[in-house]
Design a protein around this motif. Structure first.
Motif, PDB file in Angstrom:
ATOM      1  N   VAL A  45      18.471  11.225   1.759  1.00 31.03           N
ATOM      2  CA  VAL A  45      17.727  10.285   0.928  1.00 31.03           C
ATOM      3  C   VAL A  45      16.353  10.872   0.618  1.00 31.03           C
ATOM      4  CG1 VAL A  45      17.002   7.879   0.671  1.00 31.03           C
ATOM      5  CG2 VAL A  45      18.816   8.462   2.265  1.00 31.03           C
ATOM      6  N   HIS A  46      15.980  10.764  -0.628  1.00 33.76           N
ATOM      7  CA  HIS A  46      14.670  11.257  -1.059  1.00 33.76           C
ATOM      8  C   HIS A  46      13.848  10.096  -1.555  1.00 33.76           C
ATOM      9  CE1 HIS A  46      15.482  15.648  -1.112  1.00 33.76           C
ATOM     10  NE2 HIS A  46      16.690  15.159  -0.953  1.00 33.76           N
ATOM     11  N   GLN A  47      12.569  10.187  -1.311  1.00 35.09           N
ATOM     12  CA  GLN A  47      11.678   9.124  -1.776  1.00 35.09           C
ATOM     13  C   GLN A  47      10.747   9.703  -2.823  1.00 35.09           C
ATOM     14  OE1 GLN A  47       9.080   7.545   1.250  1.00 35.09           O
ATOM     15  NE2 GLN A  47       7.914   6.485  -0.305  1.00 35.09           N
ATOM     16  N   ILE A  48      10.624   8.981  -3.935  1.00 38.52           N
ATOM     17  CA  ILE A  48       9.673   9.448  -4.941  1.00 38.52           C
ATOM     18  C   ILE A  48       8.395   8.616  -4.853  1.00 38.52           C
ATOM     19  CG2 ILE A  48      11.422  10.361  -6.537  1.00 38.52           C
ATOM     20  CD1 ILE A  48      10.943   7.759  -8.224  1.00 38.52           C
ATOM     21  N   ASP A  49       7.314   9.160  -5.349  1.00 36.61           N
ATOM     22  CA  ASP A  49       6.024   8.471  -5.336  1.00 36.61           C
ATOM     23  C   ASP A  49       6.063   7.391  -6.424  1.00 36.61           C
ATOM     24  OD1 ASP A  49       3.423   7.623  -5.751  1.00 36.61           O
ATOM     25  OD2 ASP A  49       2.554   9.599  -5.326  1.00 36.61           O
ATOM     26  N   GLY A  53       0.819  -1.208   0.000  1.00 29.88           N
ATOM     27  CA  GLY A  53       0.000   0.000   0.000  1.00 29.88           C
ATOM     28  C   GLY A  53       0.844   1.245   0.000  1.00 29.88           C
ATOM     29  N   THR A  54       0.483   2.201   0.829  1.00 28.80           N
ATOM     30  CA  THR A  54       1.174   3.486   0.817  1.00 28.80           C
ATOM     31  C   THR A  54       2.163   3.573   1.968  1.00 28.80           C
ATOM     32  OG1 THR A  54      -0.915   4.380   0.064  1.00 28.80           O
ATOM     33  CG2 THR A  54       0.791   5.971   0.655  1.00 28.80           C
ATOM     34  N   GLU A  55       3.379   3.903   1.652  1.00 26.05           N
ATOM     35  CA  GLU A  55       4.385   4.044   2.704  1.00 26.05           C
ATOM     36  C   GLU A  55       3.969   5.211   3.602  1.00 26.05           C
ATOM     37  OE1 GLU A  55       7.769   5.240   4.977  1.00 26.05           O
ATOM     38  OE2 GLU A  55       7.042   6.488   3.344  1.00 26.05           O
ATOM     39  N   GLY A  56       4.120   5.044   4.895  1.00 27.10           N
ATOM     40  CA  GLY A  56       3.729   6.094   5.827  1.00 27.10           C
ATOM     41  C   GLY A  56       2.373   5.772   6.444  1.00 27.10           C
ATOM     42  N   ARG A  57       1.471   5.280   5.613  1.00 26.94           N
ATOM     43  CA  ARG A  57       0.162   4.954   6.166  1.00 26.94           C
ATOM     44  C   ARG A  57       0.077   3.463   6.503  1.00 26.94           C
ATOM     45  NH1 ARG A  57      -4.197   5.638   2.092  1.00 26.94           N
ATOM     46  NH2 ARG A  57      -4.240   3.372   2.138  1.00 26.94           N
ATOM     47  N   ASP A  58       0.484   2.630   5.556  1.00 30.59           N
ATOM     48  CA  ASP A  58       0.321   1.191   5.744  1.00 30.59           C
ATOM     49  C   ASP A  58       1.583   0.482   6.228  1.00 30.59           C
ATOM     50  OD1 ASP A  58      -2.372   1.228   4.724  1.00 30.59           O
ATOM     51  OD2 ASP A  58      -1.484   1.560   2.756  1.00 30.59           O
ATOM     52  N   PHE A  59       2.739   1.084   5.992  1.00 30.99           N
ATOM     53  CA  PHE A  59       3.991   0.445   6.427  1.00 30.99           C
ATOM     54  C   PHE A  59       5.091   1.497   6.490  1.00 30.99           C
ATOM     55  CE2 PHE A  59       4.391   0.583   1.867  1.00 30.99           C
ATOM     56  CZ  PHE A  59       5.744   0.662   1.599  1.00 30.99           C
ATOM     57  N   SER A  60       6.238   1.104   7.063  1.00 31.78           N
ATOM     58  CA  SER A  60       7.350   2.047   7.151  1.00 31.78           C
ATOM     59  C   SER A  60       8.613   1.422   6.580  1.00 31.78           C
ATOM     60  CB  SER A  60       7.586   2.415   8.611  1.00 31.78           C
ATOM     61  OG  SER A  60       8.821   3.070   8.728  1.00 31.78           O
ATOM     62  N   TYR A  61       9.442   2.250   5.921  1.00 33.43           N
ATOM     63  CA  TYR A  61      10.714   1.766   5.382  1.00 33.43           C
ATOM     64  C   TYR A  61      11.835   1.809   6.433  1.00 33.43           C
ATOM     65  CZ  TYR A  61       9.176   2.069   0.425  1.00 33.43           C
ATOM     66  OH  TYR A  61       8.571   1.895  -0.787  1.00 33.43           O
ATOM     67  N   LEU A  62      11.580   2.460   7.567  1.00 32.68           N
ATOM     68  CA  LEU A  62      12.595   2.649   8.614  1.00 32.68           C
ATOM     69  C   LEU A  62      13.800   3.451   8.108  1.00 32.68           C
ATOM     70  CD1 LEU A  62      12.635  -0.897  10.310  1.00 32.68           C
ATOM     71  CD2 LEU A  62      11.210   1.062  10.890  1.00 32.68           C
ATOM     72  N   VAL A  63      13.564   4.305   7.142  1.00 30.86           N
ATOM     73  CA  VAL A  63      14.624   5.177   6.615  1.00 30.86           C
ATOM     74  C   VAL A  63      14.133   6.609   6.794  1.00 30.86           C
ATOM     75  CG1 VAL A  63      15.789   5.930   4.485  1.00 30.86           C
ATOM     76  CG2 VAL A  63      15.428   3.502   4.891  1.00 30.86           C
ATOM     77  N   ASP A  64      15.043   7.526   7.136  1.00 29.23           N
ATOM     78  CA  ASP A  64      14.639   8.930   7.243  1.00 29.23           C
ATOM     79  C   ASP A  64      14.799   9.622   5.903  1.00 29.23           C
ATOM     80  OD1 ASP A  64      13.698   9.264   9.838  1.00 29.23           O
ATOM     81  OD2 ASP A  64      15.745   9.073  10.612  1.00 29.23           O
ATOM     82  N   PHE A  65      13.689   9.924   5.296  1.00 33.23           N
ATOM     83  CA  PHE A  65      13.736  10.618   4.014  1.00 33.23           C
ATOM     84  C   PHE A  65      13.662  12.110   4.264  1.00 33.23           C
ATOM     85  CE2 PHE A  65      11.752   6.487   3.137  1.00 33.23           C
ATOM     86  CZ  PHE A  65      12.634   6.020   2.184  1.00 33.23           C
ATOM     87  N   MET A  66      14.450  12.857   3.484  1.00 35.44           N
ATOM     88  CA  MET A  66      14.478  14.287   3.697  1.00 35.44           C
ATOM     89  C   MET A  66      13.128  14.916   3.357  1.00 35.44           C
ATOM     90  SD  MET A  66      16.690  17.300   2.233  1.00 35.44           S
ATOM     91  CE  MET A  66      17.122  18.670   3.269  1.00 35.44           C
ATOM     92  N   ASN A  67      12.456  14.339   2.373  1.00 35.86           N
ATOM     93  CA  ASN A  67      11.192  14.943   1.937  1.00 35.86           C
ATOM     94  C   ASN A  67       9.958  14.326   2.603  1.00 35.86           C
ATOM     95  OD1 ASN A  67      11.746  12.585   0.543  1.00 35.86           O
ATOM     96  ND2 ASN A  67      10.658  13.213  -1.294  1.00 35.86           N
ATOM     97  N   LYS A  68      10.193  13.554   3.686  1.00 35.44           N
ATOM     98  CA  LYS A  68       9.055  12.985   4.422  1.00 35.44           C
ATOM     99  C   LYS A  68       9.291  13.292   5.886  1.00 35.44           C
ATOM    100  CE  LYS A  68       7.398  10.631   0.935  1.00 35.44           C
ATOM    101  NZ  LYS A  68       6.067  10.295   0.480  1.00 35.44           N
ATOM    102  N   GLN A  69       8.204  13.281   6.693  1.00 28.94           N
ATOM    103  CA  GLN A  69       8.469  13.483   8.117  1.00 28.94           C
ATOM    104  C   GLN A  69       9.100  12.206   8.683  1.00 28.94           C
ATOM    105  OE1 GLN A  69       3.876  13.370   9.022  1.00 28.94           O
ATOM    106  NE2 GLN A  69       5.049  13.294  10.900  1.00 28.94           N
ATOM    107  N   SER A  70       9.827  12.363   9.788  1.00 28.92           N
ATOM    108  CA  SER A  70      10.600  11.253  10.338  1.00 28.92           C
ATOM    109  C   SER A  70       9.754   9.999  10.498  1.00 28.92           C
ATOM    110  CB  SER A  70      11.184  11.649  11.689  1.00 28.92           C
ATOM    111  OG  SER A  70      11.729  10.507  12.298  1.00 28.92           O
ATOM    112  N   SER A  71      10.277   8.897   9.954  1.00 25.91           N
ATOM    113  CA  SER A  71       9.515   7.655  10.014  1.00 25.91           C
ATOM    114  C   SER A  71       9.670   6.956  11.363  1.00 25.91           C
ATOM    115  CB  SER A  71       9.946   6.726   8.886  1.00 25.91           C
ATOM    116  OG  SER A  71      11.324   6.492   8.969  1.00 25.91           O
ATOM    117  N   GLU A  72      10.675   7.377  12.140  1.00 26.37           N
ATOM    118  CA  GLU A  72      10.947   6.717  13.424  1.00 26.37           C
ATOM    119  C   GLU A  72       9.719   6.713  14.335  1.00 26.37           C
ATOM    120  OE1 GLU A  72      13.540   4.990  14.692  1.00 26.37           O
ATOM    121  OE2 GLU A  72      14.294   5.066  12.647  1.00 26.37           O
ATOM    122  N   ASN A  73       9.089   7.907  14.446  1.00 29.17           N
ATOM    123  CA  ASN A  73       7.968   8.023  15.374  1.00 29.17           C
ATOM    124  C   ASN A  73       6.750   7.249  14.871  1.00 29.17           C
ATOM    125  OD1 ASN A  73       9.679   9.854  16.582  1.00 29.17           O
ATOM    126  ND2 ASN A  73       8.837  11.563  15.404  1.00 29.17           N
TER     127      ASN A  73
END
Ligand SMILES: [Zn+2]
Length: 500
Positions: free
Chosen positions: A315-319, A269-289
């Motif tokens: 690191v940047h994540q693209i859609d 599904g959608t990263e952030g909502r359904d799962f986490s990559y455990l990577v801190d992307f500069m263009n996303k809010q911190s995935s740790e929390n």
């Protein structure tokens, strides 16, 4: 009894029997075919091999065989097929609802359709075939060389490319390698075979052909482009979907993968909502929390939708969904190298060949190794899907060993059509873990997109076997002028016609 299990040599008669058995795997005809083959003189004498597909027929008919055969006969059959069993019967005893599962995916997981990505051993051949169409001399030369030298592993090529690049920047290392491996420089009579440059301390050090290295970089970019074009449009298969379903039902499931493709991501599904990559992307809010109580997808070797800038180290994540859609409709392009918005430097795809990790090429991926070990340690059952346990991924095998060592209960279930993978693993673990019980490693053969969903839905017992591709179009008609194996048993008279 020297009975061999192998794909060849197989007689046409055996192929015929296999076709009959595969058409109705759990029938008395299948059992009869199995017994006829096993009693055959050519097979019992070792002149002809038993095809591994018979192990499936044996496994699915085991209850019926127990009724029909004497105990001693059954033992004999178990000796033949035990090592190649379709799946270890102990797999059925696993209590899935009481176990914490961790998945480990390798290239084999993205091979079944509709994903259709070639495995590591097939990828280079596939890429070089595509490369020839680009009409570039450097790629043609590379393809010729790989063909002549029988180099088929893309990881070997990427590793060599990386080493060459490293050596060109560190001439002392190159010189040492030449001394250590080729003994160059030990003999005075030997002249230096490479161009040299003056070193500030007065030594003369070799330099590689720098223009060749620049060219190599370019060649590699093209190969990465071809790799991306192969993987970008790939769709998730039934195995990816079954894992995703499990991960959604069981929050905080870890899925570890060495694949760059996004099949698993798309299934989840959608990263952030359904799962986490455990990577801190500069263009996303911190995935740790946000990672708590959420399943994680740990992509140890990077991902097609991750980009990394060497200068900013971000690191940047693209859609990925949007990118695939634009790519397929030709509305946008997938960039192997992009411009970094922060510094104007180059953002490159964060894709790392396995051995490169030792060269510290992608610092953002390093924390993922620790997270992988943690999830292996916390697992009751580690499920490896299409993971080949190759030398290039030795660090992953070591993490597995550590997990199996620290908990005596942890089991490893290996989904792989190649039964030798499990044999090799059992040997390795017995060497490294004292008092290791090989029964902790279980095997499920066949097509993982068929077997894994059945396993997770507890339907493994009822699975029907699919005929193998090589027999699909009546392989018995394939003319073989090789040794025709004659069958002399009684049963052969009742056999269907062999090759005419
Ligand atoms: Zn930058």
């Amino acid at each position: 009894m020297p009975i061999k299990i192998a794909i060849s040599p197989i007689s046409d008669t055996q192929k015929n029997y296999l076709l009959i058995a595969q058409s109705r795997p759990t029938s008395s005809r299948a059992i009869e075919a199995l017994l006829n083959v096993c009693c055959d003189e050519d097979i019992t004498s070792g002149r002809e091999a038993v095809h591994p597909e018979w192990a499936k027929i044996f496994t699915v008919n085991i209850r019926q065989l127990k009724k029909q055969l004497k105990a001693s006969q059954l033992v004999q059959l178990e000796q033949i097929f035990g090592q190649a069993a379709f799946y270890d019967p102990a797999v059925l005893k696993i209590n899935l609802s009481a176990s914490r599962l961790v998945f480990l995916l390798g290239a084999g997981a993205s091979k079944p359709r509709p994903s259709g990505i070639p495995t590591v051993s097939e990828l280079l051949v596939d890429l070089l075939q595509r490369a020839r169409k680009l009409n570039r001399q450097d790629l043609d030369r590379l393809a010729d060389f790989c063909e002549e030298a029988n180099i088929t592993n893309i990881e070997d090529l990427l590793t060599a490319a990386q080493l060459s690049e490293f050596c060109s920047r560190n001439p002392t290392v190159l010189r040492l390698i030449e001394f250590l491996i080729y003994r160059k420089g030990r003999d005075d009579s030997e002249t230096q075979p490479y161009p040299t440059m003056s070193h500030s301390r007065g030594f003369r050090l070799p330099i590689g052909d720098l223009s060749a290295v620049a060219f190599l970089q370019d060649t590699l970019q093209v190969l990465f482009g071809l790799l991306s074009s192969r993987m970008l449009p790939a769709k998730p298969n039934a195995a990816h979907k079954a894992i995703a379903k499990y991960a959604h039902a069981n929050k905080s499931t870890s899925i570890v993968t060495t694949n760059y493709d996004c099949c698993m991501d798309l299934a989840l599904g959608t990263e952030g909502r359904d799962f986490s990559y455990l990577v801190d992307f500069m263009n996303k809010q911190s995935s740790e929390n946000r990672a708590q109580a959420k399943s994680s997808l740990i992509k140890l070797h990077g991902s097609l939708n991750w980009f990394y800038c060497d200068t900013c180290q971000q690191v940047h994540q693209i859609d990925i969904k949007k990118t695939i859609k634009e790519y397929l409709t030709d509305q946008g392009c997938y960039s192997v190298i992009a411009v970094c918005r922060e510094c104007g430097g180059q953002r490159r795809g964060l894709i790392v060949p396995p051995l490169a990790m030792k060269f510290d090429m992608a610092p953002p991926l390093t924390p993922l190794i620790g997270r992988t070990q943690e999830s292996f340690n916390a697992a009751d059952i580690i499920i490896a899907v299409g993971f080949s346990f190759a030398d290039a991924d030795l660090y992953i095998s070591r993490m597995l060993t550590k997990a199996l060592q620290s908990s005596k209960e942890t089991q490893l279930v290996v989904f792989d059509p190649d039964y030798t993978v499990v044999e090799k693993l059992r040997r390795q673990m017995s060497l490294h873990v004292s008092g290791f019980n090989p029964g902790r490693i279980l095997r499920v053969g066949g097509d993982c997109s068929e077997m894994l969903p059945a396993f997770l839905a507890r339907r493994l017992k009822f699975i029907k076997t699919k005929p193998m591709v090589e027999f699909k179009d009546k392989a018995i008609r394939v003319p073989t002028k090789e040794r025709q194996i004659q069958h002399r048993t009684k049963a052969s008279r009742r056999r269907p016609k062999g090759r005419s």
